[in-house]
Design an enzyme around this catalytic site. Structure first.
Site, PDB file in Angstrom:
ATOM      1  N   SER A 153       0.788  -1.228  -0.013  1.00 51.21           N
ATOM      2  CA  SER A 153       0.066  -0.080   0.182  1.00 51.21           C
ATOM      3  C   SER A 153       0.896   1.350   0.045  1.00 51.21           C
ATOM      4  O   SER A 153       1.501   1.450  -0.807  1.00 51.21           O
ATOM      5  CB  SER A 153      -0.951  -0.305   1.237  1.00 51.21           C
ATOM      6  OG  SER A 153      -2.108   1.020   1.080  1.00 51.21           O
ATOM      7  N   GLU A 247      -8.800  -3.845  -7.049  1.00 51.75           N
ATOM      8  CA  GLU A 247      -8.480  -2.659  -6.216  1.00 51.75           C
ATOM      9  C   GLU A 247      -8.497  -1.348  -7.168  1.00 51.75           C
ATOM     10  O   GLU A 247      -8.431  -1.225  -8.307  1.00 51.75           O
ATOM     11  CB  GLU A 247      -6.944  -3.006  -6.104  1.00 51.75           C
ATOM     12  CG  GLU A 247      -6.346  -4.109  -5.153  1.00 51.75           C
ATOM     13  CD  GLU A 247      -5.196  -3.955  -4.586  1.00 51.75           C
ATOM     14  OE1 GLU A 247      -4.985  -2.739  -3.957  1.00 51.75           O
ATOM     15  OE2 GLU A 247      -4.588  -4.819  -4.590  1.00 51.75           O
ATOM     16  N   HIS A 277      -7.291  -5.301  -1.656  1.00 52.48           N
ATOM     17  CA  HIS A 277      -6.022  -4.606  -1.390  1.00 52.48           C
ATOM     18  C   HIS A 277      -5.485  -5.438  -0.278  1.00 52.48           C
ATOM     19  O   HIS A 277      -5.847  -5.994   0.673  1.00 52.48           O
ATOM     20  CB  HIS A 277      -6.543  -3.424  -0.665  1.00 52.48           C
ATOM     21  CG  HIS A 277      -5.428  -2.554  -0.519  1.00 52.48           C
ATOM     22  ND1 HIS A 277      -4.685  -1.885  -1.560  1.00 52.48           N
ATOM     23  CD2 HIS A 277      -5.173  -1.652   0.605  1.00 52.48           C
ATOM     24  CE1 HIS A 277      -3.972  -1.184  -1.011  1.00 52.48           C
ATOM     25  NE2 HIS A 277      -4.030  -1.020   0.265  1.00 52.48           N
TER      26      HIS A 277
END
Length: 310
Positions: A153, A247, A277
């Site tokens: 991320s 995503e 995610h």
């Protein structure tokens, strides 16, 4: 459809993140420290550390860093891992599970810096803390030929940024990199931000925009340190990017892969159908998580030297 135990964990993750969302929208009087602690504790319970790893802490240039050591370690093999959380709400203890699984499979010591986060410490503090930890890890005598880097991320974006900063500072780069679900474009201008909004159970465009504003604190989302799709990426280490098909960040990840490739960085891109995610956290619960982590380890092992085991 997810297996029942994986769906239960996903529901638990969403529940653990709810106070974070409430804090972002001013719906709770809890402090950021309290909200973060609850979120991290929740993920630590949902995705616990595997057996066969131990945990210690070291100071890397003033940055407290968690060290994960597997029972079966190849001496000298090291992974520098950067946790996610939108630069706002992550924490190292939330990654005892993923970091521990990575350590066991790669047979490497894993270092996860506990960088400071916004809104108390906005851009560029989280990035600067992470680079400080990376620099000081090298100063301990780590051989960069046996060093890899990975993150997810926000940490996935920082994988590229930290390599750039190392290149620009004329210090050693890692031998290879893996960026998991990288938040590579804080403008969210790609197609996936519209067509996949609502598919990923963990992220929405509106929430990501709030996270970006909180982190940037007035800086432009096109700043190359915030969005590596706008950065000079020449000369970086071979990089694997893994992203889920569902995503919101899909377009940013694919654009990052193209950008790296256009600048002669050896790049591999994996798009995982139906995945959300950072599904890698579900190792042991979800076959796709185990497979993706196995691919990440294989990519890194292909670049790392073979060293005599202890």
């Amino acid at each position: 459809m997810l297996p029942i135990n994986a769906q239960t964990a996903l529901d638990g993750w969403i529940s653990a993140a709810t106070p974070v969302v409430q804090k972002m929208y001013g719906q709770t009087d809890s402090s950021w420290a309290e909200v973060r602690a609850g979120y991290v504790d929740g993920l630590d319970r949902l995705f616990p550390a595997p057996e066969g790893v131990s945990f210690t802490q070291v100071d890397l240039g003033g940055v407290c860093t968690m060290v994960i050591t597997p029972e079966n370690v190849i001496e000298g093999r090291t992974l520098f891992y950067i946790h996610g959380g939108g630069y706002v709400h992550g924490g190292v203890n939330a990654y005892r599970g993923l970091g521990g699984n990575y350590a066991k499979r790669l047979r490497a010591r894993v270092y996860i810096p506990d960088y400071r986060q916004s809104p108390e410490y906005p851009f560029p503090v989280p990035i600067d803390d992470t680079f400080t930890a990376y620099r000081h890890l090298l100063e301990t005598g780590i051989d960069p030929r046996s060093l890899a880097i990975s993150g997810d991320s926000a940490g996935g974006a920082m994988v590229v940024t930290i390599m750039r900063k190392a290149r620009d500072a004329n210090i050693s780069l890692p031998t290879a990199a893996v960026a998991i679900s990288p938040w590579a474009d804080l403008t969210h201008a790609g197609e996936s931000a519209s067509v996949r909004d609502g598919l990923d159970p963990l992220c929405s465009v509106e929430f990501l925009n709030r996270l970006a504003r909180t982190f940037l604190d007035g800086e432009l989302p096109t700043h190359p340190d915030a969005s590596p799709i706008f950065a000079d990426v020449r000369g970086l280490a071979p990089t694997l990017i893994q992203i889920g098909e569902n995503e919101i960040m899909l377009s940013g990840a694919t654009r990052l892969a193209c950008h790296l490739g256009d600048n002669r960085v050896r790049t591999s891109l994996e798009i995982w159908p139906g995945m959300f995610h950072v599904w890698h956290l579900f190792a042991g619960l979800l076959p796709e998580a185990d497979q993706a982590l196995r691919n990440a380890v294989r990519f890194l092992e292909d670049a790392l030297p073979v060293i005599k085991e202890e």
